[in-house]
Scaffold this active site. Structure first.
Site, PDB file in Angstrom:
ATOM      1  CB  ALA A 163       5.090  -3.501   1.627  1.00  8.71           C
ATOM      2  CG  ASN A 164       4.078  -2.128   6.583  1.00  4.59           C
ATOM      3  OD1 ASN A 164       4.613  -1.342   5.808  1.00  4.59           O
ATOM      4  ND2 ASN A 164       2.887  -1.904   7.122  1.00  4.59           N
ATOM      5  CG  ASN A 197      -2.036  -0.895   1.237  1.00  4.40           C
ATOM      6  OD1 ASN A 197      -2.417  -1.410   0.195  1.00  4.40           O
ATOM      7  ND2 ASN A 197      -2.599  -1.148   2.402  1.00  4.40           N
ATOM      8  CG  ASP A 217       2.188  -5.081   9.355  1.00  3.75           C
ATOM      9  OD1 ASP A 217       1.469  -6.070   9.603  1.00  3.75           O
ATOM     10  OD2 ASP A 217       1.777  -4.079   8.742  1.00  3.75           O
ATOM     11  CG  ASP A 219       0.213   3.139   4.972  1.00  2.83           C
ATOM     12  OD1 ASP A 219      -0.551   2.459   4.257  1.00  2.83           O
ATOM     13  OD2 ASP A 219       0.944   2.666   5.852  1.00  2.83           O
TER      14      ASP A 219
END
Length: 308
Positions: A46-47, A15, A257, A17
């Site tokens: 991704a995190n 994403n 995460d 953010d």
């Protein structure tokens, strides 16, 4: 303890953010002026992949981006990290995933995600990763449930170790929670899955153990993150509490995460679950001290210094 270079494979969302910092959360129908707006890279997949890589693991990310400004922004960030992005697909006829986040410093955050390209994630690229028994595969919700189920089957057939972060909490086949070697949830997600009521969330350790038992056979080990209390490991031997590290909270976005990525990296590197959880608790506390998700993931050196 140092870990060797080890492989973590993450299938999940990518994403951008959009983070608004506000003095408090608005009531329904109310407008509260924000003091600032920040665009930062995020998405659970991704995190977690950035967290695992910065913790010392060779990390493969499987996901989708669109060919738009947000997609280029997210890819640029990920390319600057030490990640294998060869299984991140570019898809058309949609937008890159976006999360609208309101942060009240020192309090908490609210998140409204827009799936975009994340709705097109497929588990098929996992077949090209050549999974092995030493690999840890991280799966989480927030993408199509059938993709999560298929990815779990592929990982199981390859003999890889499966870590499921059942977040954000949503309806799923009960057996999905029973398959992984490690299930990671926070207290709200645990209450949702165990009793169907997120308002029943609690940091009371006896109740946490009872709720894990209510999940049924469950994963071999369940790790429940409990915010300022720390994290509880519940398995057939009982419950172990890993206490939290004192921290000054700026933004909790991405802390879960960070926990998951660090936990997977340390497990892949040979740590016991208790040792890996202790490391992950410290790492996630460091992530809370910075604004943003992906950018707040600490390096292994930073976590090591904080644990000294």
């Amino acid at each position: 303890m140092e870990i060797g270079r080890s492989r973590v494979v993450v299938l999940g969302s990518i994403n951008v953010d959009l983070v608004a910092t506000a003095p408090r959360f608005p009531h329904p129908g109310e407008t509260v002026l924000a003091s600032g707006l920040t665009r930062v890279p995020g998405g659970k997949g991704a995190n977690q992949s950035v967290a695992a890589s910065r913790a010392g693991a060779d990390t493969v990310l499987v996901g989708c981006l669109a060919d738009d400004d947000f997609g280029r922004f997210a890819r640029g960030f990920l390319e600057a990290e030490d990640l294998d992005l060869s299984h991140v697909s570019q898809v058309g006829s949609t937008t890159t995933g976006v999360a609208l986040i309101t942060v009240v410093p020192g309090v908490d955050n609210t998140i409204v995600p827009v799936l975009g390209a994340n709705a097109m994630i497929s588990a098929e690229p996992l077949r090209q990763v050549d999974l092995g028994t030493s690999d840890v595969v991280i799966l989480q919700f927030g993408v199509r449930m059938d993709a999560v189920q298929e990815a779990m089957e592929i990982a199981r057939e390859a003999g890889a170790r499966i870590l499921l972060n059942a977040a954000p909490a949503e309806s799923c086949p009960p057996e999905l929670l029973h398959e992984p070697e490690v299930l990671v949830v926070n207290e709200t997600e645990l209450a949702m899955f165990a009793v169907g009521d997120p308002s029943a969330a609690t940091a009371d350790l006896d109740r946490v153990v009872d709720m894990v038992g209510a999940l049924g056979r469950g994963a071999r080990s369940t790790v429940v993150t409990l915010g300022s209390t720390g994290a509880a490991i519940v398995d057939e031997e009982g419950m172990t509490l890993v206490p939290a590290r004192a921290t000054t909270v700026v933004d909790t976005t991405g802390a879960g995460d960070c926990f998951v990525g660090n936990l997977a990296a340390r497990l892949a590197g040979g740590d016991t679950l208790a040792a890996a959880t202790g490391w992950a608790v410290i790492a996630s506390s460091l992530a809370c001290e910075k604004l943003g998700a992906g950018v707040s993931m600490p390096t292994s050196d930073e976590t090591r210094r904080a644990s000294a």
